[in-house]
Design an enzyme around this catalytic site. Structure first.
Site, mmCIF file in Angstrom:
data_model
loop_
_atom_site.group_PDB
_atom_site.id
_atom_site.type_symbol
_atom_site.label_atom_id
_atom_site.label_comp_id
_atom_site.label_asym_id
_atom_site.label_seq_id
_atom_site.Cartn_x
_atom_site.Cartn_y
_atom_site.Cartn_z
ATOM 1 N N TYR A 35 5.957 -22.749 -23.502
ATOM 2 C CA TYR A 35 6.855 -21.598 -23.443
ATOM 3 C C TYR A 35 8.280 -22.082 -23.167
ATOM 4 C CZ TYR A 35 8.903 -17.132 -22.083
ATOM 5 O OH TYR A 35 9.706 -16.024 -22.022
ATOM 6 N N ASP A 36 8.419 -22.948 -22.177
ATOM 7 C CA ASP A 36 9.745 -23.430 -21.781
ATOM 8 C C ASP A 36 10.447 -24.157 -22.930
ATOM 9 O OD1 ASP A 36 9.163 -22.407 -19.332
ATOM 10 O OD2 ASP A 36 8.655 -24.338 -18.413
ATOM 11 N N GLU A 122 -6.008 8.127 -11.754
ATOM 12 C CA GLU A 122 -5.381 6.801 -11.754
ATOM 13 C C GLU A 122 -4.747 6.587 -10.384
ATOM 14 O OE1 GLU A 122 -1.981 6.997 -14.573
ATOM 15 O OE2 GLU A 122 -2.150 9.123 -14.161
ATOM 16 N N LYS A 124 -2.151 6.217 -7.328
ATOM 17 C CA LYS A 124 -0.792 6.664 -7.021
ATOM 18 C C LYS A 124 -0.082 5.429 -6.479
ATOM 19 C CE LYS A 124 2.060 10.232 -5.025
ATOM 20 N NZ LYS A 124 3.179 9.346 -4.763
ATOM 21 N N ASP A 126 2.600 2.924 -5.006
ATOM 22 C CA ASP A 126 3.601 3.086 -3.947
ATOM 23 C C ASP A 126 4.838 2.258 -4.309
ATOM 24 O OD1 ASP A 126 4.743 3.966 -1.684
ATOM 25 O OD2 ASP A 126 3.481 2.833 -0.303
ATOM 26 N N GLU A 182 6.026 3.423 -12.745
ATOM 27 C CA GLU A 182 6.408 3.012 -11.396
ATOM 28 C C GLU A 182 6.769 1.519 -11.392
ATOM 29 O OE1 GLU A 182 6.061 5.690 -9.403
ATOM 30 O OE2 GLU A 182 5.835 4.976 -7.336
ATOM 31 N N TYR A 234 2.699 5.463 -16.488
ATOM 32 C CA TYR A 234 1.720 6.520 -16.233
ATOM 33 C C TYR A 234 1.932 7.796 -17.030
ATOM 34 C CZ TYR A 234 5.074 7.788 -12.503
ATOM 35 O OH TYR A 234 6.183 8.088 -11.790
ATOM 36 N N LYS A 325 -3.898 12.022 -1.672
ATOM 37 C CA LYS A 325 -3.405 10.893 -0.880
ATOM 38 C C LYS A 325 -4.508 10.258 -0.039
ATOM 39 C CE LYS A 325 0.713 10.279 -0.207
ATOM 40 N NZ LYS A 325 2.010 10.915 -0.075
ATOM 41 N N CYS A 431 -8.611 -14.708 34.823
ATOM 42 C CA CYS A 431 -9.378 -13.784 33.977
ATOM 43 C C CYS A 431 -9.508 -12.422 34.664
ATOM 44 C CB CYS A 431 -10.754 -14.384 33.731
ATOM 45 S SG CYS A 431 -11.868 -13.258 32.899
ATOM 46 N N CYS A 434 -13.440 -12.054 35.689
ATOM 47 C CA CYS A 434 -14.140 -12.871 36.692
ATOM 48 C C CYS A 434 -13.192 -13.679 37.566
ATOM 49 C CB CYS A 434 -15.112 -13.820 35.995
ATOM 50 S SG CYS A 434 -14.291 -15.153 35.122
ATOM 51 N N CYS A 449 -10.737 -17.844 29.118
ATOM 52 C CA CYS A 449 -11.258 -17.811 30.474
ATOM 53 C C CYS A 449 -12.191 -18.995 30.609
ATOM 54 C CB CYS A 449 -12.021 -16.511 30.691
ATOM 55 S SG CYS A 449 -13.138 -16.599 32.093
ATOM 56 N N CYS A 455 -18.562 -15.378 33.925
ATOM 57 C CA CYS A 455 -17.758 -14.232 33.503
ATOM 58 C C CYS A 455 -18.672 -13.248 32.790
ATOM 59 C CB CYS A 455 -16.661 -14.725 32.556
ATOM 60 S SG CYS A 455 -15.588 -13.422 31.993
HETATM 61 S S1 IVH Z 1 2.729 11.465 -12.523
HETATM 62 C C1 IVH Z 1 5.028 15.577 -12.984
HETATM 63 N N1 IVH Z 1 1.327 9.383 -11.906
HETATM 64 O O1 IVH Z 1 4.519 10.064 -7.492
HETATM 65 C C2 IVH Z 1 4.491 14.497 -12.165
HETATM 66 N N2 IVH Z 1 3.192 9.873 -10.562
HETATM 67 O O2 IVH Z 1 5.203 12.783 -6.357
HETATM 68 C C3 IVH Z 1 4.728 13.157 -12.751
HETATM 69 N N3 IVH Z 1 3.577 8.283 -8.757
HETATM 70 O O3 IVH Z 1 7.854 10.292 -8.374
HETATM 71 C C4 IVH Z 1 4.232 12.074 -11.917
HETATM 72 N N4 IVH Z 1 1.883 6.978 -9.205
HETATM 73 O O4 IVH Z 1 6.865 7.984 -8.371
HETATM 74 C C5 IVH Z 1 2.383 10.132 -11.595
HETATM 75 N N5 IVH Z 1 -0.018 7.527 -11.478
HETATM 76 C C6 IVH Z 1 1.048 8.283 -11.181
HETATM 77 C C7 IVH Z 1 1.889 7.986 -10.108
HETATM 78 C C8 IVH Z 1 2.954 8.810 -9.821
HETATM 79 C C9 IVH Z 1 2.921 7.175 -8.413
HETATM 80 C C10 IVH Z 1 4.747 8.801 -8.034
HETATM 81 C C11 IVH Z 1 5.964 8.927 -8.883
HETATM 82 C C12 IVH Z 1 6.512 10.301 -8.644
HETATM 83 C C13 IVH Z 1 5.739 10.769 -7.457
HETATM 84 C C14 IVH Z 1 5.483 12.235 -7.586
#
Ligand code: IVH
Length: 778
Positions: A35-36, A122, A124, A126, A182, A234, A325, A431, A434, A449, A455
């Site tokens: 690749y490089d 799917e 959520k 973070d 995300e 997503y 959640k 301790c 004891c 201890c 003990c």
């Molecule tokens: S769908 C109309 N799918 O959650 C809603 N959101 O509270 C569209 N998020 O700002 C969002 N994983 O940053 C969707 N699999 C997922 C997600 C996701 C994380 C976050 C996203 C959004 C917030 C909505």
């Protein structure tokens, strides 16, 4: 010959394919060096022919532009938020309470007029929501969510995210595509980044989300390029000029995957009915700690796009989706006290007592602070507000202190100078259970201890070890029985074992009749353990650092328990394979009055086999040897030999006024004089060594194995490890647990691991079982 323009096009295509295999599919097809090489060729061509540079060239990913600020972008389709459903867990049972999700499902079913709904589920993620706009297949603009209506233009930074295609994959590309997803930082990349931050003397990021946000909002995209961000798609917000239009959320995801986007492999799919969704939720919750990225729940969407439309939106959130959640893994609380706990092995662990807080799905009131160094590093004090974390099933821990919330008290009248109200925490010196001394050995994080069996916290553990197969070998008295007997207040000490009777044993069995034979068997094996070989008895006592091989050394050198008990520390340290730490542990054990009493009680019932001390011991414990090992004076091998030569006799060592001042000063101290007397009395009591075995090993027969050190590793084809060890020792060899330069042979069996590797790096000879047996003459 292809033209330069053609070559540039081919290079871009090839490099983008390799990068996709590497970053999105996690299946590289060429080595990095290949690749490089191509990358450098492309760089050179682009420098010479900038007019042929392509927008999707991987050279666009390194960053460069430095902005004054981010431009504002108005989202063509607003970026909405999701309603949340929480699932608290029952404190005791740990089961999820899914009422909020079930209410969502009921609303959806009612509105659609159906009895079961097909959902897509799917993770959520973070991280941070971003929107990516592709015009004729080329990434044209990337924006943050902002307030949902307007965000910031982060196109330059987004181009540095390796798993975002700069050009969509496939033959026919849509005229317009807006992808939502995300941006996040993988846990491993986050850990590495924080390590670098610390090394550079900079503040570490609190969590991967903050690190991702900080990296995406860099005005200098070169910095973003170094940060290793990751993108998961997503949803599709706009699509026109496509060959076909998806009809469900899952079809949307499939299309996104075809176009080159990463999806959370193994964690998205369609599920019919709430029960199936909830099973998936619990699976995801269980996998959460093992995922390479942080998630805080599962997003559940009505799968059919037509049904989504029918459901529509309320205020700023869709009625067809919910963020289910997970219980938060971190929460804030205050430290009410710092206690210490004594573990079953004597390890002393500081524990923060917390104001109750709901975290990771349960109410937490305690969190481990691990050890003194950790408390000091985090500087956790009583009264502090702290972040506690409980991820999955791990023990809750204090992550950090919010220093700005530390309770303070004014030190001057105007209150201008403030001082923390509480002192830094320090581990107690004795301790809490004891009152025995707490010791922390050099290089060890854990303080312990030293009470051992004295003990209460360590008692069950000590008894289990005592009765175990390689120690007193009391069949039938295993972990479970001993724990039950300790809990039933029947067993407190070693001696108590020998005062067990059928009635006492039956207290831990439900049915008395069935228990009689069982109890009698145990009593029989207890009776058989009354005259153990000395080595087993010493091992059984559970003296710190005294494993089987040290116990054998002690037994071979001193022959009988009484001599072992009296042996002064510097003499113990003279024995082969016993260093100062081990010698200290042994001497300390036998000097404690409570330990002595316990041992005397035990000796009312048990008579370890006794022999004369070995004649070699006196040679090992020669004055020029123990002189090097005295406390309060550091004599080198040479100085010790000189001193002994000057003195010429033990008596002179004690009295001669012509010896070096340093020595006279040392022996003047009463404790030192007493120790000197002890050593002399002890060594004079040892049998004289005969002329021809002074320099020999403990095993005079001239076996080729005598005096050689072996390490056993892996599974041997026919011998158990302790059988092999016994054969080696019977031939006068030694068996050690770890490989060092002093090791003569490593005997390796199947699945031998690090010890074999170490032997190979140190150049230690490696034997098979067969070769070992050959050497043993079998
Ligand atoms: S769908 C109309 N799918 O959650 C809603 N959101 O509270 C569209 N998020 O700002 C969002 N994983 O940053 C969707 N699999 C997922 C997600 C996701 C994380 C976050 C996203 C959004 C917030 C909505």
């Amino acid at each position: 010959m292809p033209t330069h323009q053609q070559r540039i096009r081919t290079l871009v295509q090839t490099l983008n394919r390799y990068a996709h295999e590497y970053y999105t599919l996690d299946a590289p097809s060429v080595p990095d060096a290949e690749y490089d090489r191509l990358y450098r060729e492309l760089e050179a061509l682009e420098a010479e022919y900038p007019q042929f540079r392509l927008p999707e060239s991987p050279t666009q990913r390194v960053g460069g532009a430095v902005l004054d600020g981010f431009e504002t972008v108005v989202h063509a389709v607003p970026m909405l938020s999701l309603n949340n459903a929480f699932s608290p867990r029952d404190d005791e049972m740990g089961a999820f309470d899914h009422a909020e999700f079930l209410a969502f499902d009921e609303r959806v079913r009612k509105e659609l007029g159906v009895s079961q709904v097909e959902y897509a589920a799917e993770p959520k993620f973070d991280g941070l929501a971003v929107s990516l706009l592709y015009q004729n297949g080329i990434l044209a603009q990337a924006a943050t969510r902002g307030d949902g209506t307007t965000g910031e233009n982060v196109t330059e930074n987004i181009k540095t995210v390796r798993n975002i295609p700069l050009k969509l994959h496939g033959e026919k590309q849509p005229a317009l595509l807006e992808v939502r997803g995300e941006v996040l930082m993988l846990k491993a990349d986050f850990a590495a980044l924080n390590q670098r931050q610390l090394e550079a003397g900079q503040k570490p990021f609190a969590n991967p989300r903050n690190a991702a946000a900080g990296s995406l909002r860099q005005l200098d995209s070169k910095i973003t390029a170094q940060r290793k961000l990751h993108f998961f798609a997503y949803s599709i917000a706009q699509l026109s000029g496509a060959e076909r239009l998806p009809e469900s959320h899952i079809e949307e995801l499939a299309l996104l995957h075809e176009l080159g986007f990463s999806l959370p492999e193994g964690y998205f799919g369609a599920y019919t009915g709430a029960a199936a969704v909830l099973r998936e939720y619990e699976r995801l919750a269980e996998h959460r700690p093992r995922l390479p990225y942080e998630i805080d729940g599962m997003v559940v969407k009505v799968n059919s796009l037509a049904e989504q439309q029918q459901l529509g939106f309320v205020s700023r959130a869709p009625r067809w989706a919910i963020a289910h959640k997970f219980p938060a893994e971190e929460a804030l609380t205050t430290v009410e006290a710092i206690d210490v706990q004594v573990g079953r092995t004597g390890a002393i662990t500081p524990v923060a007592r917390l104001a109750p807080v709901f975290v990771g799905g349960v109410t937490v009131t305690n969190a481990t602070l691990h050890n003194q160094d950790e408390v000091a590093r985090k500087d956790v004090r009583v009264g502090d507000t702290v972040v506690v974390r409980r991820a999955g099933d791990v023990i809750p821990e204090v992550v950090r202190v919010l220093l700005e919330r530390r309770p303070m008290q004014p030190v001057d009248l105007l209150g201008e100078q403030m001082e923390a109200k509480y002192e830094p925490f320090r581990l107690p010196e004795t301790c809490p259970v004891c009152s025995s001394v707490v010791e922390r050995e050099a290089g060890e994080a854990v303080a312990r201890c030293t009470g051992g069996m004295l003990c209460q916290a360590q008692r069950a553990q000590g008894l289990i070890h005592f009765a175990s197969r390689k120690a007193m070998d009391i069949a039938g008295l295993g972990d479970k029985q001993i724990e039950a007997l300790v809990a039933a207040d029947v067993l407190h000490s070693f001696a108590d074992i020998y005062q067990l009777d059928i009635a006492k044993l039956q207290t831990i069995k439900d049915s008395k009749s069935a228990a009689t034979k069982w109890a009698q068997n145990i009593l029989d094996s207890i009776a058989q353990s009354r005259t153990p070989p000395l080595a087993r008895f010493l091992f059984a006592l559970g003296i710190r650092h005294v494993g089987e091989s040290t116990a054998k050394q002690l037994a071979a050198a001193f022959g009988n328990l009484d001599t072992v008990r009296r042996a002064p520390e510097p003499i113990l340290a003279c024995l082969p394979d016993i260093g100062s730490v081990v010698a200290h542990a042994i001497a300390h054990y036998f000097r404690q009055p409570a330990q002595q009493k316990m041992l005397d009680d035990l000796l009312q019932h048990v008579a370890p086999q006794a022999a004369e001390p070995s004649p070699q011991t006196r040679a090992h414990a020669a004055p020029e040897q123990w002189l090097q090992r005295l406390p309060g004076i550091k004599l080198s091998e040479k100085r010790a030999a000189e001193l002994w030569q000057l003195a010429g006799s033990l008596h002179a060592l004690q009295t001669d006024q012509a010896l070096p001042q340093e020595w006279q000063d040392w022996r003047k101290q009463p404790a030192h004089a007493a120790l000197l007397q002890d050593i002399i009395t002890f060594t004079e009591g040892l049998p004289e060594s005969s002329a021809d075995d002074v320099s020999g090993s403990l095993h005079p027969e001239n076996h080729p194995i005598a005096g050689k050190t072996f390490v056993l590793t892996g599974t041997l084809p026919t011998l158990k490890r302790d059988q092999a060890a016994a054969l080696i020792e019977a031939a006068g060899g030694k068996v050690s647990g770890s490989v060092s330069k002093k090791t003569d042979f490593v005997v390796a069996g199947e699945a031998a691991g690090s010890k074999l590797e170490k032997a190979q790096t140190l150049g230690v000879a490696v034997l098979s079982e067969e070769e070992l047996l050959g050497m043993l003459g079998n």
